[in-house]
Scaffold this motif. Structure first.
Motif, PDB file in Angstrom:
ATOM      1  N   LEU A  71      18.994 -41.714  15.870  1.00 28.86           N
ATOM      2  CA  LEU A  71      19.989 -43.131  14.598  1.00 28.86           C
ATOM      3  C   LEU A  71      20.278 -41.831  12.978  1.00 28.86           C
ATOM      4  CD1 LEU A  71      18.013 -45.998  14.923  1.00 28.86           C
ATOM      5  CD2 LEU A  71      20.577 -45.159  15.993  1.00 28.86           C
ATOM      6  N   GLY A  72      19.143 -41.046  13.291  1.00 27.24           N
ATOM      7  CA  GLY A  72      18.998 -40.383  11.777  1.00 27.24           C
ATOM      8  C   GLY A  72      18.456 -40.609  10.788  1.00 27.24           C
ATOM      9  N   ALA A  73      17.511 -41.794  11.305  1.00 23.82           N
ATOM     10  CA  ALA A  73      16.813 -42.503  10.178  1.00 23.82           C
ATOM     11  C   ALA A  73      15.258 -41.177   9.250  1.00 23.82           C
ATOM     12  CB  ALA A  73      15.917 -42.999  10.721  1.00 23.82           C
ATOM     13  N   GLN A  74      15.748 -41.462   7.904  1.00 29.48           N
ATOM     14  CA  GLN A  74      14.874 -40.679   7.180  1.00 29.48           C
ATOM     15  C   GLN A  74      13.548 -40.822   7.260  1.00 29.48           C
ATOM     16  OE1 GLN A  74      15.793 -37.679   5.908  1.00 29.48           O
ATOM     17  NE2 GLN A  74      17.410 -38.189   7.686  1.00 29.48           N
ATOM     18  N   LEU A  75      13.470 -42.438   7.246  1.00 35.73           N
ATOM     19  CA  LEU A  75      11.660 -42.666   7.113  1.00 35.73           C
ATOM     20  C   LEU A  75      11.770 -43.816   8.349  1.00 35.73           C
ATOM     21  CD1 LEU A  75       9.911 -42.899   4.345  1.00 35.73           C
ATOM     22  CD2 LEU A  75      10.405 -45.325   4.891  1.00 35.73           C
ATOM     23  N   VAL A  76      10.589 -43.921   8.851  1.00 35.93           N
ATOM     24  CA  VAL A  76      10.317 -45.021   9.765  1.00 35.93           C
ATOM     25  C   VAL A  76       8.835 -45.719   8.967  1.00 35.93           C
ATOM     26  CG1 VAL A  76       9.186 -45.654  11.672  1.00 35.93           C
ATOM     27  CG2 VAL A  76      11.352 -44.398  11.562  1.00 35.93           C
ATOM     28  N   LYS A 115       5.383 -45.496  20.906  1.00 33.76           N
ATOM     29  CA  LYS A 115       5.656 -45.229  19.729  1.00 33.76           C
ATOM     30  C   LYS A 115       6.378 -43.954  19.816  1.00 33.76           C
ATOM     31  CE  LYS A 115       4.155 -49.183  17.429  1.00 33.76           C
ATOM     32  NZ  LYS A 115       3.586 -49.685  18.297  1.00 33.76           N
ATOM     33  N   LEU A 116       6.013 -43.531  20.405  1.00 33.36           N
ATOM     34  CA  LEU A 116       6.935 -41.759  20.604  1.00 33.36           C
ATOM     35  C   LEU A 116       8.442 -41.896  21.006  1.00 33.36           C
ATOM     36  CD1 LEU A 116       7.187 -38.265  20.954  1.00 33.36           C
ATOM     37  CD2 LEU A 116       6.395 -39.598  23.290  1.00 33.36           C
ATOM     38  N   LEU A 117       8.624 -43.394  22.158  1.00 31.88           N
ATOM     39  CA  LEU A 117      10.163 -42.873  22.411  1.00 31.88           C
ATOM     40  C   LEU A 117      10.543 -43.848  21.166  1.00 31.88           C
ATOM     41  CD1 LEU A 117       9.585 -44.381  26.004  1.00 31.88           C
ATOM     42  CD2 LEU A 117      10.891 -42.714  24.991  1.00 31.88           C
ATOM     43  N   LEU A 118      10.272 -44.960  20.464  1.00 34.88           N
ATOM     44  CA  LEU A 118      10.788 -45.345  19.688  1.00 34.88           C
ATOM     45  C   LEU A 118      11.110 -44.437  17.588  1.00 34.88           C
ATOM     46  CD1 LEU A 118       8.835 -48.892  19.687  1.00 34.88           C
ATOM     47  CD2 LEU A 118      11.548 -48.756  19.806  1.00 34.88           C
ATOM     48  N   MET A 119      10.088 -43.936  18.100  1.00 32.60           N
ATOM     49  CA  MET A 119      10.196 -42.491  16.905  1.00 32.60           C
ATOM     50  C   MET A 119      11.492 -41.097  16.996  1.00 32.60           C
ATOM     51  SD  MET A 119       6.709 -42.517  14.925  1.00 32.60           S
ATOM     52  CE  MET A 119       5.981 -42.046  16.364  1.00 32.60           C
ATOM     53  N   THR A 120      11.196 -41.146  18.683  1.00 34.21           N
ATOM     54  CA  THR A 120      12.130 -40.169  18.925  1.00 34.21           C
ATOM     55  C   THR A 120      13.643 -40.823  18.778  1.00 34.21           C
ATOM     56  OG1 THR A 120      10.963 -39.211  20.353  1.00 34.21           O
ATOM     57  CG2 THR A 120      13.174 -38.546  20.443  1.00 34.21           C
ATOM     58  N   HIS A 121      13.846 -41.710  19.507  1.00 31.28           N
ATOM     59  CA  HIS A 121      15.082 -42.547  19.226  1.00 31.28           C
ATOM     60  C   HIS A 121      15.905 -42.683  17.288  1.00 31.28           C
ATOM     61  CE1 HIS A 121      18.676 -44.446  20.462  1.00 31.28           C
ATOM     62  NE2 HIS A 121      18.750 -45.554  19.623  1.00 31.28           N
ATOM     63  N   ALA A 122      14.745 -43.160  16.550  1.00 26.55           N
ATOM     64  CA  ALA A 122      14.986 -43.500  15.092  1.00 26.55           C
ATOM     65  C   ALA A 122      15.647 -42.194  14.545  1.00 26.55           C
ATOM     66  CB  ALA A 122      14.372 -43.744  14.908  1.00 26.55           C
ATOM     67  N   PHE A 123      14.465 -40.958  14.916  1.00 29.77           N
ATOM     68  CA  PHE A 123      14.693 -39.943  13.786  1.00 29.77           C
ATOM     69  C   PHE A 123      16.109 -39.080  14.593  1.00 29.77           C
ATOM     70  CE2 PHE A 123      10.602 -40.157  12.226  1.00 29.77           C
ATOM     71  CZ  PHE A 123      10.713 -40.933  11.271  1.00 29.77           C
ATOM     72  N   GLU A 124      15.648 -38.579  15.300  1.00 25.78           N
ATOM     73  CA  GLU A 124      16.891 -38.037  16.487  1.00 25.78           C
ATOM     74  C   GLU A 124      18.159 -38.737  17.020  1.00 25.78           C
ATOM     75  OE1 GLU A 124      14.666 -35.449  19.234  1.00 25.78           O
ATOM     76  OE2 GLU A 124      13.139 -36.006  18.211  1.00 25.78           O
ATOM     77  N   PRO A 126       8.343 -33.525  13.761  1.00 27.45           N
ATOM     78  CA  PRO A 126       8.379 -32.724  14.082  1.00 27.45           C
ATOM     79  C   PRO A 126       6.848 -32.297  14.860  1.00 27.45           C
ATOM     80  CG  PRO A 126       9.729 -32.137  13.034  1.00 27.45           C
ATOM     81  CD  PRO A 126       9.547 -33.058  12.064  1.00 27.45           C
ATOM     82  N   GLU A 127       6.205 -32.065  13.487  1.00 25.25           N
ATOM     83  CA  GLU A 127       4.697 -32.196  13.899  1.00 25.25           C
ATOM     84  C   GLU A 127       3.823 -33.190  14.175  1.00 25.25           C
ATOM     85  OE1 GLU A 127       1.385 -30.560  13.483  1.00 25.25           O
ATOM     86  OE2 GLU A 127       2.446 -30.049  13.955  1.00 25.25           O
TER      87      GLU A 127
END
Length: 199
Positions: A127-132, A116-125, A183-184
């Protein structure tokens, strides 16, 4: 948000590779670790159904609303499960993470947090997702706890929302994490992975 494209995501412990038809046999072996298809509240393919499961995931990728991965143990290279982005909506900069399962030997380990850390990092940082978002069966209490441990917030419950494999209709519990909260949450997940574990 950029459209998610096939990509390899890797840490020192897990590797997520784009799902292909060639992974069907290894996924079937991973699902046998715990006979996961017998769990009423998951979407793990039963023996003989894995090729169709993979084909459906790849069809979703072709249509642009899914990006499926296989999960491998980085040390051995063994396939241990699967996860994917789904319900990808670039217009509102949102995607969900789901269809996640791991062989029983890998449950309650570092694997879910690492993936999940890998997937969220990729999504937010990247891809620029605003919400997962995440969604799970109202009776899948283990999944709900795992999602909450990630730092996601419970949005609510969609009642009488989706069919289970046994033909009953489930309520769906919805969760999400906004970009401003990332970030938190990232710092906490990194801490969870780095801290010494009790024997």
């Amino acid at each position: 948000m950029r459209k998610p494209e096939p990509v390899v995501l890797q840490s020192d412990r897990v590797r997520l590779e784009p799902l292909t038809a060639d992974h069907a046999s290894a996924l079937e072996t991973a699902a046998r670790d715990g006979d996961l298809w017998n769990l009423r509240v998951t979407s793990v393919p039963a023996p003989g159904e894995t090729a169709d499961y993979v084909a459906a995931a790849l069809a979703g990728q072709d249509k642009g609303h899914m990006l499926p991965f296989v999960v491998l143990d980085a040390a051995s290279g063994r396939v241990i499960g699967s996860s994917r982005y789904h319900d990808i909506v670039p217009a509102v900069e949102r995607l969900e993470i789901g269809y996640t399962w791991y062989g029983k030997s890998w449950q309650r380990s570092h694997v879910n947090t690492s993936c999940k850390l890998l997937l969220m990092t990729h999504a937010f940082e990247a891809l620029g997702a605003q919400l997962v978002g995440w969604r799970t069966d109202n009776y899948n209490f283990a999944s709900q706890k795992a999602i909450e441990r990630l730092g996601a917030r419970k949005d609510g419950v969609l009642r009488h929302h989706a069919l289970r494999r046994d033909g009953t209709v489930r309520d769906t519990v919805m969760y999400s994490l906004a970009a401003g909260e990332w970030p938190e949450v990232k710092a906490h997940l990194q801490y969870q992975l780095e801290r010494p574990r009790e024997a």
